[in-house]
Scaffold this motif. Structure first.
Motif, PDB file in Angstrom:
ATOM      1  N   LEU A  13       0.774  -1.242   0.000  1.00 26.06           N
ATOM      2  CA  LEU A  13       0.000   0.000   0.000  1.00 26.06           C
ATOM      3  C   LEU A  13       0.809   1.298   0.000  1.00 26.06           C
ATOM      4  O   LEU A  13       0.450   2.212  -0.740  1.00 26.06           O
ATOM      5  N   VAL A  67     -10.216  -5.789  -1.770  1.00 28.82           N
ATOM      6  CA  VAL A  67     -10.479  -4.398  -1.384  1.00 28.82           C
ATOM      7  C   VAL A  67      -9.166  -3.647  -1.188  1.00 28.82           C
ATOM      8  O   VAL A  67      -9.031  -2.492  -1.603  1.00 28.82           O
ATOM      9  N   ALA A  68      -8.187  -4.300  -0.592  1.00 22.55           N
ATOM     10  CA  ALA A  68      -6.886  -3.659  -0.377  1.00 22.55           C
ATOM     11  C   ALA A  68      -6.213  -3.336  -1.715  1.00 22.55           C
ATOM     12  O   ALA A  68      -5.609  -2.265  -1.868  1.00 22.55           O
ATOM     13  N   LEU A  71      -7.905  -0.321  -3.069  1.00 21.94           N
ATOM     14  CA  LEU A  71      -7.453   0.854  -2.335  1.00 21.94           C
ATOM     15  C   LEU A  71      -6.097   1.317  -2.874  1.00 21.94           C
ATOM     16  O   LEU A  71      -5.879   2.510  -3.105  1.00 21.94           O
ATOM     17  N   GLY A  74      -6.570   3.119  -6.045  1.00 17.51           N
ATOM     18  CA  GLY A  74      -7.076   4.468  -5.821  1.00 17.51           C
ATOM     19  C   GLY A  74      -5.998   5.421  -5.341  1.00 17.51           C
ATOM     20  O   GLY A  74      -5.925   6.569  -5.788  1.00 17.51           O
ATOM     21  N   PHE A  95      -4.436   1.703   8.826  1.00 17.90           N
ATOM     22  CA  PHE A  95      -5.426   0.995   8.013  1.00 17.90           C
ATOM     23  C   PHE A  95      -5.102  -0.495   7.935  1.00 17.90           C
ATOM     24  O   PHE A  95      -5.994  -1.343   8.085  1.00 17.90           O
TER      25      PHE A  95
END
Length: 107
Positions: A13, A67-68, A71, A74, A95
């Motif tokens: 991330l 979902v990760a 994310l 995004g 998170f």
């Protein structure tokens, strides 16, 4: 990513070390090639699948892994459109810890 301190998701991330790295530039280049070349599309699909597998193993939940990944997409898109990597207003490690602490779906 598999052996990263903090796990695969904590590696995936944060964008500070990824943006404009050799891996970033190579991925973007293959993405352009993928418009017209099946091998490039297959390479991107394999890369994406491996990311999801590693994150799912890390989180113990394939849906949270998906979902990760979204994310991360995004965050990357925001960086491309604003010219700035999300900073302190997005606490990525917090998170990640919240995802790890999420109770399994009961239903």
């Amino acid at each position: 990513m598999r052996t990263a301190p903090g796990g695969a998701l904590a590696y995936y991330l944060p964008l500070r070390d990824y943006i404009d790295s050799p891996l970033d530039r190579a991925t973007v280049s293959v993405g352009f090639l993928a418009h017209d070349h099946e091998r490039a599309r297959a390479l991107l699909a394999t890369m994406r699948s491996r990311y999801q597998e590693l994150i799912a193993a890390d989180l113990g939940d394939p849906l949270l892994a998906r979902v990760a990944l979204l994310l991360g997409d995004g965050l990357y898109y925001e960086t491309l459109t604003t010219g700035a990597v999300p900073g302190d207003e997005v606490d990525i490690l917090d998170f990640v810890n919240r995802l790890r602490a999420a109770p399994p779906d009961a239903g």
